[in-house]
Motif scaffolding. Sequence first.
Motif, mmCIF file in Angstrom:
data_model
loop_
_atom_site.group_PDB
_atom_site.id
_atom_site.type_symbol
_atom_site.label_atom_id
_atom_site.label_comp_id
_atom_site.label_asym_id
_atom_site.label_seq_id
_atom_site.Cartn_x
_atom_site.Cartn_y
_atom_site.Cartn_z
ATOM 1 N N GLY A 280 2.370 2.888 5.756
ATOM 2 C CA GLY A 280 3.134 2.395 4.622
ATOM 3 C C GLY A 280 2.880 0.937 4.326
ATOM 4 O O GLY A 280 3.131 0.472 3.206
ATOM 5 N N PHE A 281 2.366 0.189 5.291
ATOM 6 C CA PHE A 281 2.064 -1.225 5.093
ATOM 7 C C PHE A 281 0.575 -1.453 4.842
ATOM 8 O O PHE A 281 0.095 -2.573 4.874
ATOM 9 C CB PHE A 281 2.504 -2.032 6.322
ATOM 10 C CG PHE A 281 2.948 -3.432 6.002
ATOM 11 C CD1 PHE A 281 4.229 -3.686 5.576
ATOM 12 C CD2 PHE A 281 2.068 -4.496 6.105
ATOM 13 C CE1 PHE A 281 4.645 -4.974 5.277
ATOM 14 C CE2 PHE A 281 2.464 -5.791 5.804
ATOM 15 C CZ PHE A 281 3.758 -6.025 5.385
ATOM 16 N N GLY A 282 -0.154 -0.381 4.607
ATOM 17 C CA GLY A 282 -1.565 -0.515 4.247
ATOM 18 C C GLY A 282 -2.513 -0.594 5.420
ATOM 19 O O GLY A 282 -3.675 -0.977 5.253
ATOM 20 N N ILE A 283 -2.056 -0.242 6.643
ATOM 21 C CA ILE A 283 -2.928 -0.255 7.822
ATOM 22 C C ILE A 283 -3.417 1.159 8.069
ATOM 23 O O ILE A 283 -2.623 2.098 8.185
ATOM 24 C CB ILE A 283 -2.190 -0.793 9.059
ATOM 25 C CG1 ILE A 283 -1.779 -2.249 8.836
ATOM 26 C CG2 ILE A 283 -3.053 -0.662 10.304
ATOM 27 C CD1 ILE A 283 -0.987 -2.839 9.988
ATOM 28 N N ARG A 284 -4.723 1.331 8.155
ATOM 29 C CA ARG A 284 -5.319 2.628 8.433
ATOM 30 C C ARG A 284 -5.901 2.606 9.849
ATOM 31 O O ARG A 284 -6.849 1.875 10.133
ATOM 32 C CB ARG A 284 -6.422 2.947 7.411
ATOM 33 C CG ARG A 284 -5.946 2.930 5.965
ATOM 34 C CD ARG A 284 -4.944 4.043 5.702
ATOM 35 N NE ARG A 284 -4.495 4.056 4.303
ATOM 36 C CZ ARG A 284 -3.318 3.622 3.912
ATOM 37 N NH1 ARG A 284 -2.474 3.105 4.796
ATOM 38 N NH2 ARG A 284 -2.967 3.686 2.640
ATOM 39 N N LEU A 285 -5.305 3.389 10.739
ATOM 40 C CA LEU A 285 -5.692 3.384 12.145
ATOM 41 C C LEU A 285 -6.855 4.328 12.400
ATOM 42 O O LEU A 285 -6.835 5.492 11.978
ATOM 43 C CB LEU A 285 -4.498 3.794 13.021
ATOM 44 C CG LEU A 285 -3.270 2.878 12.984
ATOM 45 C CD1 LEU A 285 -2.166 3.454 13.852
ATOM 46 C CD2 LEU A 285 -3.624 1.468 13.428
ATOM 47 N N ASN A 286 -7.865 3.808 13.106
ATOM 48 C CA ASN A 286 -9.029 4.600 13.518
ATOM 49 C C ASN A 286 -9.677 5.322 12.339
ATOM 50 O O ASN A 286 -10.133 6.460 12.459
ATOM 51 C CB ASN A 286 -8.642 5.614 14.605
ATOM 52 C CG ASN A 286 -8.297 4.947 15.918
ATOM 53 O OD1 ASN A 286 -8.832 3.895 16.254
ATOM 54 N ND2 ASN A 286 -7.403 5.556 16.685
ATOM 55 N N LYS A 287 -9.680 4.674 11.194
ATOM 56 C CA LYS A 287 -10.330 5.221 10.012
ATOM 57 C C LYS A 287 -11.332 4.212 9.479
ATOM 58 O O LYS A 287 -11.171 3.007 9.667
ATOM 59 C CB LYS A 287 -9.303 5.544 8.911
ATOM 60 C CG LYS A 287 -8.349 6.666 9.262
ATOM 61 C CD LYS A 287 -7.387 6.934 8.113
ATOM 62 C CE LYS A 287 -6.411 8.042 8.429
ATOM 63 N NZ LYS A 287 -5.453 8.287 7.319
ATOM 64 N N SER A 288 -12.348 4.713 8.843
ATOM 65 C CA SER A 288 -13.335 3.836 8.211
ATOM 66 C C SER A 288 -13.059 3.761 6.715
ATOM 67 O O SER A 288 -12.324 4.590 6.150
ATOM 68 C CB SER A 288 -14.754 4.358 8.465
ATOM 69 O OG SER A 288 -14.883 5.691 8.006
ATOM 70 N N ASN A 350 -6.276 -3.363 -0.954
ATOM 71 C CA ASN A 350 -5.571 -4.194 0.026
ATOM 72 C C ASN A 350 -5.330 -3.467 1.340
ATOM 73 O O ASN A 350 -4.426 -3.813 2.094
ATOM 74 C CB ASN A 350 -4.231 -4.667 -0.561
ATOM 75 C CG ASN A 350 -3.330 -3.513 -0.952
ATOM 76 O OD1 ASN A 350 -3.711 -2.345 -0.846
ATOM 77 N ND2 ASN A 350 -2.135 -3.828 -1.416
ATOM 78 N N ARG A 351 -6.112 -2.456 1.617
ATOM 79 C CA ARG A 351 -5.963 -1.709 2.864
ATOM 80 C C ARG A 351 -6.747 -2.381 3.994
ATOM 81 O O ARG A 351 -7.785 -3.003 3.770
ATOM 82 C CB ARG A 351 -6.437 -0.268 2.705
ATOM 83 C CG ARG A 351 -5.807 0.501 1.553
ATOM 84 C CD ARG A 351 -4.305 0.498 1.602
ATOM 85 N NE ARG A 351 -3.721 1.459 0.674
ATOM 86 C CZ ARG A 351 -2.814 1.183 -0.225
ATOM 87 N NH1 ARG A 351 -2.386 -0.065 -0.352
ATOM 88 N NH2 ARG A 351 -2.324 2.111 -1.015
ATOM 89 N N THR A 352 -6.226 -2.236 5.206
ATOM 90 C CA THR A 352 -6.872 -2.801 6.391
ATOM 91 C C THR A 352 -7.204 -1.660 7.349
ATOM 92 O O THR A 352 -6.316 -0.869 7.696
ATOM 93 C CB THR A 352 -5.949 -3.812 7.093
ATOM 94 O OG1 THR A 352 -5.572 -4.830 6.158
ATOM 95 C CG2 THR A 352 -6.661 -4.468 8.257
ATOM 96 N N TYR A 353 -8.446 -1.588 7.770
ATOM 97 C CA TYR A 353 -8.908 -0.518 8.649
ATOM 98 C C TYR A 353 -9.101 -1.098 10.051
ATOM 99 O O TYR A 353 -9.992 -1.915 10.277
ATOM 100 C CB TYR A 353 -10.199 0.096 8.112
ATOM 101 C CG TYR A 353 -10.010 0.699 6.727
ATOM 102 C CD1 TYR A 353 -9.704 2.044 6.575
ATOM 103 C CD2 TYR A 353 -10.098 -0.085 5.580
ATOM 104 C CE1 TYR A 353 -9.499 2.602 5.317
ATOM 105 C CE2 TYR A 353 -9.893 0.458 4.320
ATOM 106 C CZ TYR A 353 -9.596 1.799 4.199
ATOM 107 O OH TYR A 353 -9.394 2.341 2.949
ATOM 108 N N ILE A 354 -8.235 -0.679 10.968
ATOM 109 C CA ILE A 354 -8.179 -1.289 12.299
ATOM 110 C C ILE A 354 -8.314 -0.200 13.361
ATOM 111 O O ILE A 354 -7.601 0.812 13.310
ATOM 112 C CB ILE A 354 -6.851 -2.047 12.507
ATOM 113 C CG1 ILE A 354 -6.652 -3.087 11.391
ATOM 114 C CG2 ILE A 354 -6.822 -2.725 13.867
ATOM 115 C CD1 ILE A 354 -5.322 -3.812 11.472
ATOM 116 N N PRO A 355 -9.206 -0.400 14.347
ATOM 117 C CA PRO A 355 -9.255 0.553 15.465
ATOM 118 C C PRO A 355 -7.994 0.474 16.304
ATOM 119 O O PRO A 355 -7.307 -0.560 16.329
ATOM 120 C CB PRO A 355 -10.492 0.111 16.253
ATOM 121 C CG PRO A 355 -10.693 -1.320 15.884
ATOM 122 C CD PRO A 355 -10.208 -1.469 14.476
#
Length: 439
Positions: A280-288, A350-355
Amino acid sequence: MSKVHECDDLTLPLSSEKAKELFRKNGIILLLNPPKETEIGINCKSWVTTLNFMGFKMVPDGNHFIYYNIANKHGDSSSRKGFFVHITGNMIICKKWDSKNEDLYKKEVRMHFETDIGFSINLIISELNRTQKNKATMHHICMLKARQAKLKRELLDPKGCGGSSNHETFEVAKTGDSRVGFVGFPSVGKSTLLSNLSGVYSKVAEYEFTTLTTVPGVIRYKGAKIQLLDLPGIIEGANDGKGRGRQVISVARTCMLIFVVLDVTRPLEQKKIIERELEGFGIRLNKSVPPISFRKKEKGGINYKTMVDQSELDLETVTTLLAEYKICHADILLKGDCSLDDLIDIVEGNRTYIPCIYVLNKIDKISIQLDLVCQLPNCVPISSENKWNFDELLQTMWEKLGLVRIAFVWGNSVKHQPQKCGKEHVLCDEDVVQLVKKL
């Protein structure tokens, strides 16, 4: 008794600012699923319901009388029933129809909404949940998701308050070669993990919300200096601001890697909630980043191309989505089978992709076989209190961060002094080498 804001003449002009003010300051009474052609009224005004009837909005503060009677299959009306409600501020009162007893349930739900934006988002989510997904409804779903994304952006980054010194943050200065944030519910062992990994004291206690601000620490691993951040615990609803969740998650967005610390006794429940809050805050976990090339232009319409067959997107859907963003001219190339959510992420930008590593803590407290717990992808079981399995955790962290060493070389083997070289470079006698740790 207060009077409900109403207007018999639908052509009476009402400015959008006035409408928003009335909606924000006054309450809402939801009466869900009453039978069709039921007479429902508030104070001295009544209506005969249709299938679209949901209740009353813009109800001012004070006491109000709600009354109703239903017509049976012969057209006869039942005796009139009613109840009093008291509205204060931006309150929502919800009552549902009991079809078995042909009456409203006595139990009611009361809540307050912080802003009209948050309430609008909840209404859109409710509409999405009850809309069946198929080709005929794709246009409607597309518009709803686009509006939800725009409202969410406005809610998370309101105009005029970004960067204001009046808003407390948990941010700390960046140090080292990389940054790892600890995210999780209160009392899952984040502070103990930080203390035993880095030697930095972070307050530990049996009660929840022991950590009230970001506690930084540093470890050195394979020559790299890595900053660790023990973040305050988050709760359900954090991305909407509950428990100062926005400040916590905003710090998590700056990390190169996230440790989602879970209680091993209930990992799936906590994992689902935390993922939803971060999403919901724009963080995408383990995604490219979705394989979508998107470029706005000044003219030429929508130029839509695909390199593979699409299971969800087509020209009509893409055009509808972009129209919600008032984009009429753009080049779009889909390099993979992409979803509507993928396209929204790219358009929002504005999405952030973070492992992420799911740290299953407190394995010393369970009696089941550890193999069953480890079936969760990207997980590492540990005991932060007993320092169990820290070696695997640090090695997995190193692999997820993707840190590599490069070299600057001076000497006869290079054309420039110095020259950046990789591990395949062949050195000459008396060359000078400087090793550099870099992402």
